[in-house]
Design an enzyme around this catalytic site. Sequence first.
Site, PDB file in Angstrom:
ATOM      1  N   ASP A 294      73.259 -26.938  -2.104  1.00  0.00           N
ATOM      2  CA  ASP A 294      72.508 -26.820  -3.160  1.00  0.00           C
ATOM      3  C   ASP A 294      71.103 -27.186  -2.997  1.00  0.00           C
ATOM      4  OD1 ASP A 294      72.113 -26.888  -6.422  1.00  0.00           O
ATOM      5  OD2 ASP A 294      71.432 -28.852  -5.629  1.00  0.00           O
TER       6      ASP A 294
ATOM      7  N   TYR B  90      62.753 -28.642  -5.264  1.00  0.00           N
ATOM      8  CA  TYR B  90      62.923 -29.444  -4.161  1.00  0.00           C
ATOM      9  C   TYR B  90      61.935 -29.463  -2.908  1.00  0.00           C
ATOM     10  CZ  TYR B  90      67.457 -30.034  -6.595  1.00  0.00           C
ATOM     11  OH  TYR B  90      68.560 -30.085  -7.580  1.00  0.00           O
TER      12      TYR B  90
ATOM     13  N   LYS C 143      67.766 -22.844  -7.463  1.00  0.00           N
ATOM     14  CA  LYS C 143      67.267 -22.890  -8.965  1.00  0.00           C
ATOM     15  C   LYS C 143      65.914 -22.433  -8.761  1.00  0.00           C
ATOM     16  CE  LYS C 143      68.614 -27.230  -8.654  1.00  0.00           C
ATOM     17  NZ  LYS C 143      69.649 -27.212  -7.497  1.00  0.00           N
TER      18      LYS C 143
ATOM     19  N   HIS D 263      66.214 -23.735 -13.707  1.00  0.00           N
ATOM     20  CA  HIS D 263      66.147 -25.199 -13.496  1.00  0.00           C
ATOM     21  C   HIS D 263      65.898 -25.962 -14.775  1.00  0.00           C
ATOM     22  CE1 HIS D 263      65.030 -28.268 -10.025  1.00  0.00           C
ATOM     23  NE2 HIS D 263      65.960 -28.929 -11.040  1.00  0.00           N
TER      24      HIS D 263
END
Length: 281
Positions: free
Chosen positions: A43, A48, A73, A103
Site C-alpha cells: 500500500d 506518501y 491513492k 485519499h
Amino acid sequence: MNYIKLNDGNKMPQIGLGTFMMQPVDAEEAVYNAIKAGYRLIDTANGYMNERAVGRGIKKSGVSRNEIFLESKLWPTVYTKETAIDEMLERLDTDYVDLLLLHQPTGDYITGYKMMEKAVKDGKVKSIGISNFEGEPLEEILKVCEIKPAVIQVEAHPYYPQTELKERTTDINMKVQAWYPLGHGDKSLQEEPIFTELAKKYNKSNAQVILRWHVQSGNIVIPGSKNPEHIKDNANIFDFELTEEEMNKIKEINKNKRYYEPNPELVASYATMELKPELDV
C-alpha cells in the site's frame, strides 16, 4: 496468506505492508523485505511521496508483478487532472494498479471517482475504492457511482472497530481496510489484558493477536514497519484462530476511540495542499 474476495470479483491479500510516513529509501527496502517474507499486498499513495521507491522495491524483489497486489491513492489536488493516473503509473513503474482509492473526502471527489471508473474500463486499474470517506461524502459516492467501491480504507482497531460503517456497507459487500490497525503505537491498546492473555495462550505477541482479530473480523490490514523481523512477525498470524468467545471478549474493550480526528478544517485544507516531488532520501 489469506485472500479476500472483493465485490467486483477480484481477490486481495488480507494483510499487506503499509508505507505511510516512510522516506523513499526506507520504503524501497521495506517493500523488498516484505515481498521476500511472503507479502503480496503493498500500500502506498501520492501523498506518501514514496511511489517511485515502492516501484523500485517491487522490481528489486524479483517477484513477478502479476503476483503483487499493488495499491495507491489519489491526492485531492489531482482529482480533476486527466493525466493523474498515468503519472502515478509512471512513478510506480507499472502498467496498472490492483486497487486505487480516493485519499480524502474533499475537493471534487465526484470527478475523481468518475476518473477512476474510466481507468477501470481502460485497464489501468483493477479495483477502486475510497479512503477516509464516512457519513455524507460516502453517501454521495454511493449515490453517483457506476462501479461500487470495493474497499474503504479507514482507521480501525479494537478501540474503534467501525461497527456502524460495516453495517452501512454490508449490502454492497465493501471491505474495510484498516489503517492504524495496532492503535498507532498506543501501548494501552496493545497491553490490554485480553491480548496479553491470548498472546500467552497462543505463543504469539500481543500485536499478532490484534492482527488476527482484524483478519477474523473480515478486515484487510496494512501494518507499517521498516524492521524486517517485525514485518515477518506481522504476517505470521495464520497458524492460530481465536475462538468465538475470545472474539466476543475483545468486543468488550471497544472505547469508540479514534487516534485521528478528521477535523473539518484540516480535511478541507487537503484540497489545496500541493504535493512536493518525491525525494530519493
